[in-house]
Scaffold this active site. Sequence first.
Site, PDB file in Angstrom:
ATOM      1  N   CYS A  85       3.238  28.474  29.767  1.00 18.01           N
ATOM      2  CA  CYS A  85       3.978  29.166  28.693  1.00 18.01           C
ATOM      3  C   CYS A  85       4.624  28.338  27.744  1.00 18.01           C
ATOM      4  O   CYS A  85       3.983  27.743  26.832  1.00 18.01           O
ATOM      5  CB  CYS A  85       4.981  30.226  29.429  1.00 18.01           C
ATOM      6  SG  CYS A  85       5.653  31.395  28.452  1.00 18.01           S
ATOM      7  N   HIS A 203       2.044  33.021  33.909  1.00 20.26           N
ATOM      8  CA  HIS A 203       2.927  32.508  34.855  1.00 20.26           C
ATOM      9  C   HIS A 203       2.407  32.446  36.095  1.00 20.26           C
ATOM     10  O   HIS A 203       2.812  33.372  36.701  1.00 20.26           O
ATOM     11  CB  HIS A 203       4.451  32.985  34.648  1.00 20.26           C
ATOM     12  CG  HIS A 203       5.259  32.561  33.575  1.00 20.26           C
ATOM     13  ND1 HIS A 203       5.909  31.550  33.444  1.00 20.26           N
ATOM     14  CD2 HIS A 203       5.233  33.222  32.202  1.00 20.26           C
ATOM     15  CE1 HIS A 203       6.499  31.437  32.326  1.00 20.26           C
ATOM     16  NE2 HIS A 203       6.301  32.586  31.607  1.00 20.26           N
ATOM     17  N   GLU A 205       3.143  30.630  38.562  1.00 24.60           N
ATOM     18  CA  GLU A 205       4.524  30.560  39.611  1.00 24.60           C
ATOM     19  C   GLU A 205       5.124  31.681  39.952  1.00 24.60           C
ATOM     20  O   GLU A 205       5.722  31.845  40.788  1.00 24.60           O
ATOM     21  CB  GLU A 205       5.291  29.257  39.057  1.00 24.60           C
ATOM     22  CG  GLU A 205       6.218  29.713  38.024  1.00 24.60           C
ATOM     23  CD  GLU A 205       5.928  30.133  36.739  1.00 24.60           C
ATOM     24  OE1 GLU A 205       6.753  30.283  35.849  1.00 24.60           O
ATOM     25  OE2 GLU A 205       4.463  29.929  36.395  1.00 24.60           O
TER      26      GLU A 205
END
Length: 226
Positions: A85, A203, A205
Amino acid sequence: MTVAVIRFGGSNCDRDTVQALESLGIDAELIWHEDSLPGDTDGIVLPGGFSYGDYLRAGAMAAHSPIMDEVRDVAEAGTPVLGICNGAQVGCESSLTPGAFTTNESARFQCEHVHVRVENADTPWTRQFEAGEILELPIAHGEGRFEIEDERLAALEADDRVLFRYCESDGTVTPEANPNGSKHSVAGVTGEAGDHVAVLMPHPERVTLEDIGPTDGQGILEGFEA
């Protein structure tokens, strides 16, 4: 393996990234952007957030942080680097990867789950998947539209340097499935130094911890173990 997660002023996904990596058994350490990389650094994450408040352009100021010279040097030497990002924006602004990320076609902040298709399964970040496999990943950005000159994009595609494309849940690439207007629906690319350097707007994560939801991001972060 020890992964340095670089914290810039305005990063807000740095701790999330550390937690996600550690959940996979990967040692991770937060490193302030004005400090040096630890000597035992085996990998680097440029995390999401809003470094320097996205002033000038998203990622433009962070690209000039003191630590980024080191990041470029170790990337050239073969250390894996992943920009997520805002980290993808920093990566492009630092010339780690080609192209640029600019204002979404909608001119709005987009925060939603999207589907992406694995385009090249022969990179550290995609070897856990099959080419054509569909992942569901979250996005959260206002400047996620990938732009690049047509000739350079053609070269990227010819060299299999596109990691992911936005798509429908069945893998079909359509304008409607492209959340930000990225050219050719590109959601992630590999770097100038090799496929061990990559950036992506979604994302991983945020979809890694098994106790809070989907885990499609695990395979991407496991690239640090490849």
